[in-house]
Design an enzyme around this catalytic site. Structure first.
Site, short mmCIF file in Angstrom:
data_model
loop_
_atom_site.label_atom_id
_atom_site.label_comp_id
_atom_site.label_asym_id
_atom_site.label_seq_id
_atom_site.Cartn_x
_atom_site.Cartn_y
_atom_site.Cartn_z
N ALA A 74 0.81 -1.21 0.00
CA ALA A 74 0.00 0.00 0.00
C ALA A 74 0.85 1.27 0.00
O ALA A 74 0.44 2.29 -0.57
CB ALA A 74 -0.95 0.00 1.19
N THR A 75 2.02 1.24 0.63
CA THR A 75 2.85 2.44 0.64
C THR A 75 3.28 2.81 -0.78
O THR A 75 3.17 3.98 -1.19
CB THR A 75 4.09 2.24 1.53
OG1 THR A 75 3.68 2.06 2.88
CG2 THR A 75 5.03 3.45 1.46
N ASN A 160 -6.45 3.45 10.27
CA ASN A 160 -5.58 2.40 10.80
C ASN A 160 -5.49 2.40 12.32
O ASN A 160 -5.24 1.36 12.93
CB ASN A 160 -4.19 2.49 10.19
CG ASN A 160 -3.53 3.83 10.44
OD1 ASN A 160 -4.04 4.87 10.03
ND2 ASN A 160 -2.39 3.83 11.11
N GLN A 188 -6.53 -0.97 5.28
CA GLN A 188 -7.20 -1.49 6.47
C GLN A 188 -8.63 -1.94 6.19
O GLN A 188 -9.31 -2.45 7.09
CB GLN A 188 -7.22 -0.41 7.57
CG GLN A 188 -5.87 -0.08 8.15
CD GLN A 188 -5.32 -1.17 9.03
OE1 GLN A 188 -6.04 -2.04 9.51
NE2 GLN A 188 -4.01 -1.15 9.27
N ALA A 209 -1.42 -6.89 0.79
CA ALA A 209 -1.75 -8.29 1.05
C ALA A 209 -1.58 -8.68 2.51
O ALA A 209 -2.36 -9.48 3.04
CB ALA A 209 -0.89 -9.20 0.17
N HIS A 210 -0.57 -8.15 3.19
CA HIS A 210 -0.30 -8.64 4.55
C HIS A 210 -1.30 -8.15 5.58
O HIS A 210 -1.26 -8.56 6.74
CB HIS A 210 1.13 -8.28 4.98
CG HIS A 210 1.33 -6.87 5.42
ND1 HIS A 210 1.34 -6.50 6.73
CD2 HIS A 210 1.55 -5.73 4.71
CE1 HIS A 210 1.56 -5.19 6.83
NE2 HIS A 210 1.69 -4.71 5.62
N THR A 248 10.34 -7.37 -12.18
CA THR A 248 9.95 -8.78 -12.27
C THR A 248 8.92 -9.11 -11.20
O THR A 248 9.10 -8.80 -10.02
CB THR A 248 11.19 -9.68 -12.07
OG1 THR A 248 12.13 -9.41 -13.10
CG2 THR A 248 10.79 -11.15 -12.12
N CYS A 333 7.23 6.92 18.14
CA CYS A 333 8.60 7.30 18.48
C CYS A 333 9.18 8.20 17.39
O CYS A 333 9.07 7.92 16.21
CB CYS A 333 9.47 6.06 18.63
SG CYS A 333 9.01 5.03 20.03
#
Length: 387
Positions: A74-75, A160, A188, A209-210, A248, A333
């Site tokens: 997504a980034t 998110n 999300q 995907a993750h 690729t 942080c």
């Protein structure tokens, strides 16, 4: 006691069915070929697998497979959408004056940082919409912010941190008489709520995907074909993905994404109902501790997210004391300092409550025993810190 995983919004474990499909694309006796190799069977088989995955994701999103452009996540998709729109207008359409983008103050950094870059390097003016106290963006805010030179509106479907859901279809309807394109960060959303690019009437949409039990490092950008959305490529070197993203293709990752999309299409409704019941039970248990504040909307939110702030405790100590519960802190942080969550600050939380905000996110493998154990552990820790 094993660590309890309540950070599904950060990443999900790969579903075993997905891992099995991916493993079959790694070794010499599997489908390991380069999808761009058109001169032999290995390449043809890999290409067929990649195109099958493209169809599986397109079916989940109600899109045409030709509208799916593979990316690393997504980034990258957000960067391709935002920078690609602006750079196409600059280079191909020869637009010289300032351009305008509308987004919100609670977007992911993968949208806010490219917007800052465009402000600095591409003469783009950015309007950041402020959410209400429940973390919602009113579509009317978009209409009020539109200018003649607005080229893009970018809003996330599901926040998110808060899990709040934006009424994307209503935003799109307000743009019917305006040339601005609509980009949606759906990282999300996919796998958590029904996502339909036709019903939402979006021009561009980012997917990772993750976030829905697929592998890390792979995602997609939906790019509308009719009317066609034109983008300037950000990665060059071979003209893959219809000239929008060279490189690729990773057959195993794409097969995993496709299998994950297939499972979501079949099981999402059942998963969502079960997870919402678990989330409600978790909230009831945490609320009973006392002086606990819900961050986000009680109704217009994802079943998977629960963001709460605990009054009367130090946020950093709270997070460190919850070593047995994997959650996300509301703090970010930054070098040697710890700043309160900019999302929680944007909805009006004080520094103390923003520091003491925790995001619990649930998923496919969360059990009722996990909920009971988390309630007990958080109650023990918060009571001890307050005492």
């Amino acid at each position: 006691m094993k660590a309890l995983y309540f950070d599904y919004a950060a990443t999900t474990p790969v579903d075993p069915r997905v891992a099995e499909a991916m493993a079959a694309c790694l070794t010499m006796d599997g489908n390991f070929g380069n999808p761009a190799s058109r001169s032999h069977r290995y390449g043809w088989q890999a290409e067929q697998a990649v195109e099958s995955a493209r169809r599986q994701l397109a079916d989940l999103l109600n899109a045409d497979p030709r509208e799916i452009v593979w990316t690393s996540g997504a980034t990258e998709s957000n960067n391709l959408a935002l920078k690609g729109v602006v750079e196409h207008l600059r280079d191909a359409e020869q637009v010289q004056g300032p351009l305008h983008i509308i987004t919100s103050a609670i977007e992911h950094k993968a949208v806010l940082d490219p917007c800052k870059w465009l402000e600095k390097h591409q003469n783009v003016e950015v309007t950041l919409l402020t959410p209400d106290a429940d973390g919602l963006i009113d579509p009317q805010q978009v209409k009020d912010a539109l200018r003649d030179n607005t080229c893009l509106v970018s809003l996330m479907a599901v926040n998110n941190e808060l899990g709040t859901i934006t009424d994307i279809a209503a935003v799109s309807a307000l743009l019917n008489d305006h040339p601005a394109l609509l980009h949606v960060d759906a990282a999300q959303a996919v796998g958590k709520i029904p996502v339909d690019v036709k019903a939402w009437d979006v021009d561009l949409m980012s997917v990772s995907a993750h976030k829905f039990y697929g592998p890390k490092g792979i995602g997609a950008l939906f790019v509308r074909r009719e009317p066609q959305v034109k983008l300037a490529a950000q990665i060059h070197g071979g003209g893959h993905e219809r000239g929008m993203r060279s490189g690729t293709l990773a057959t195993h990752q794409l097969v995993g994404l496709g299998e994950a999309a297939r499972i979501v299409a079949e099981e999402q409704a059942t998963d969502e109902a079960r997870i919402r019941a678990l989330r409600n039970k978790l909230w009831q248990g945490l609320e009973a501790i006392g002086d606990v504040y819900l961050n986000g909307h009680a109704v217009h939110g994802s079943a998977n997210h629960l963001n709460v702030s605990f009054a009367g405790v130090d946020g950093e100590i709270l997070l460190a004391s919850l070593a047995k519960v994997a959650v996300s802190s509301g703090s970010a942080c930054n070098s040697a300092t710890v700043a309160p969550s900019y999302v929680l600050k944007a909805i009006g939380r004080s520094d103390d409550l923003a520091h003491a905000g925790l995001r619990f996110s649930l998923g496919r493998f969360t059990s009722e025993d996990d909920i009971d154990a988390a309630i007990a552990e958080v109650s023990r820790v918060v009571t001890a810190l307050r005492g």
